[in-house]
Design an enzyme around this catalytic site. Structure first.
Site, mmCIF file in Angstrom:
data_model
loop_
_atom_site.group_PDB
_atom_site.id
_atom_site.type_symbol
_atom_site.label_atom_id
_atom_site.label_comp_id
_atom_site.label_asym_id
_atom_site.label_seq_id
_atom_site.Cartn_x
_atom_site.Cartn_y
_atom_site.Cartn_z
ATOM 1 N N GLN A 12 0.625 0.170 2.996
ATOM 2 C CA GLN A 12 0.182 1.736 3.402
ATOM 3 C C GLN A 12 -1.306 1.510 2.633
ATOM 4 O O GLN A 12 -1.957 2.813 2.239
ATOM 5 C CB GLN A 12 0.556 1.919 1.277
ATOM 6 C CG GLN A 12 1.837 2.157 0.983
ATOM 7 C CD GLN A 12 2.905 2.037 -0.313
ATOM 8 O OE1 GLN A 12 2.432 0.813 -0.830
ATOM 9 N NE2 GLN A 12 2.741 2.899 -0.979
ATOM 10 N N ASN A 13 -2.183 0.719 2.401
ATOM 11 C CA ASN A 13 -3.428 0.391 2.331
ATOM 12 C C ASN A 13 -4.323 1.297 4.428
ATOM 13 O O ASN A 13 -4.101 1.286 5.022
ATOM 14 C CB ASN A 13 -4.440 -0.630 3.022
ATOM 15 C CG ASN A 13 -3.273 -1.438 1.043
ATOM 16 O OD1 ASN A 13 -3.782 -0.583 0.110
ATOM 17 N ND2 ASN A 13 -3.049 -2.916 0.945
ATOM 18 N N ASP A 44 -7.239 0.469 4.044
ATOM 19 C CA ASP A 44 -8.651 0.032 4.484
ATOM 20 C C ASP A 44 -9.124 -0.913 5.720
ATOM 21 O O ASP A 44 -10.655 -1.072 6.180
ATOM 22 C CB ASP A 44 -9.158 -1.028 2.900
ATOM 23 C CG ASP A 44 -7.794 -1.934 3.092
ATOM 24 O OD1 ASP A 44 -7.808 -2.578 3.855
ATOM 25 O OD2 ASP A 44 -6.909 -1.937 2.039
ATOM 26 N N HIS A 56 0.279 5.191 6.392
ATOM 27 C CA HIS A 56 -0.990 6.354 5.703
ATOM 28 C C HIS A 56 -2.223 5.849 6.626
ATOM 29 O O HIS A 56 -3.374 7.048 5.672
ATOM 30 C CB HIS A 56 -1.280 5.647 3.921
ATOM 31 C CG HIS A 56 -0.421 5.906 3.010
ATOM 32 N ND1 HIS A 56 -0.370 5.194 2.103
ATOM 33 C CD2 HIS A 56 1.341 6.006 3.556
ATOM 34 C CE1 HIS A 56 1.166 5.257 1.171
ATOM 35 N NE2 HIS A 56 1.773 6.024 1.950
ATOM 36 N N CYS A 90 -10.303 14.927 15.041
ATOM 37 C CA CYS A 90 -10.893 16.126 15.517
ATOM 38 C C CYS A 90 -9.746 17.509 14.656
ATOM 39 O O CYS A 90 -8.931 17.179 14.923
ATOM 40 C CB CYS A 90 -11.234 16.529 16.733
ATOM 41 S SG CYS A 90 -12.247 18.036 16.277
ATOM 42 N N SER A 102 2.966 -0.606 -6.559
ATOM 43 C CA SER A 102 2.820 0.058 -7.667
ATOM 44 C C SER A 102 4.696 1.107 -7.555
ATOM 45 O O SER A 102 5.128 0.834 -8.229
ATOM 46 C CB SER A 102 2.343 1.680 -7.972
ATOM 47 O OG SER A 102 2.076 2.305 -6.697
ATOM 48 N N ASN A 135 3.517 -8.755 -7.576
ATOM 49 C CA ASN A 135 2.486 -7.909 -8.341
ATOM 50 C C ASN A 135 2.613 -7.918 -9.792
ATOM 51 O O ASN A 135 3.587 -9.043 -9.812
ATOM 52 C CB ASN A 135 3.708 -6.305 -8.911
ATOM 53 C CG ASN A 135 2.953 -5.653 -9.000
ATOM 54 O OD1 ASN A 135 2.399 -5.344 -9.520
ATOM 55 N ND2 ASN A 135 2.900 -4.473 -8.024
#
Length: 240
Positions: A101-102, A104, A119, A127, A189, A213
């Site tokens: 889901q990251n 970065d 994501h 554009c 989460s 977690n």
């Protein structure tokens, strides 16, 4: 090593097909700000009000100021031992997929190649006019940035709240969930759909589900094993 860890290591070692889902907690251990909690605030704004198509339509400059700030913060971060353990694990499995889901790019920086970024990726820009995409690792001198080809506004190549996942990424994730023998859910989460339902999908068809977690989550109750700790500490042991 606890008995639960020995058992879970055995599941991972002996399975042919391994899927891993990672969330913001994995990146947070590298210093990447999360959306939730005070560390995610920007100019006292809740980021969840900025990461939307509506926010971009009404004030693209403000949205881009936030994303430029995030990109600058991420640029100072490096993969942690959890990222490294996942990159190493894919080499030992004939059927492996890392679903993150990251946005970065730290999994790629650590060497992961068999992955889908459901994501999107913060280093990609798209554009809104002609749809052209490219990677852009640097800062933009003027905000909001515009497309060199058609002059349209550029937007971050990420999935905002209210948008659907990229079809190819979603299909790859569900294909793996339909066949994996073990699913590891790390640092998420389990509150953002549709990834929040991935553990249930895998569990229903008989996969072992292992959670990593620090805290309990909405999926903890269906997991076959749960380890309360940082992914950078637990994943190297679980996957080693």
């Amino acid at each position: 090593m606890t008995g639960e860890m020995e058992t879970a290591r055995g599941w991972v070692r002996d399975c042919r097909s391994l899927c891993v889902l990672t969330g913001a907690g994995v990146s947070a251990e590298s210093g990447v700000p999360t959306f939730r909690g005070p560390e995610g605030l920007w100019k006292r704004r809740d980021p969840m009000t900025l990461a939307t198509p509506g926010a971009f339509a009404s004030d693209p400059r403000e949205v881009w100021e936030w994303y430029q700030w995030r990109r600058q913060r991420i640029r100072m971060c490096a993969p942690n031992p959890g990222h490294a353990a996942l990159a190493a694990a894919e080499k030992g499995k004939p059927d492996f997929l890392l679903v993150t889901q990251n946005v970065d790019g730290l999994h790629r920086a650590a060497g992961s190649r068999r992955l889908v970024e459901i994501h999107g990726n913060i280093w990609v820009v798209r554009c809104v006019g002609c749809g052209a995409e490219r990677e852009e690792p640097g800062d933009f001198p003027e905000l909001p940035p515009r497309c060199a080809g058609c002059g349209g506004l550029l937007r971050p190549g990420v999935v905002w709240f209210g948008e659907t996942l990229p079809p190819d990424a979603s299909e790859a994730a569900f294909s793996m969930l339909s066949r994996c023998e073990v699913l590891i859910v790390a640092g998420t989460s389990a509150m953002v759909a549709p990834a929040s339902g991935y553990a249930a999908v895998a569990k229903r068809r008989g996969a072992r589900v292992v959670e990593v977690n620090p805290d309990e989550t909405p999926v903890s109750g269906i997991c076959d094993a749960a380890f309360r700790g940082k992914s950078g500490e637990v994943l190297p042991e679980l996957l080693g």
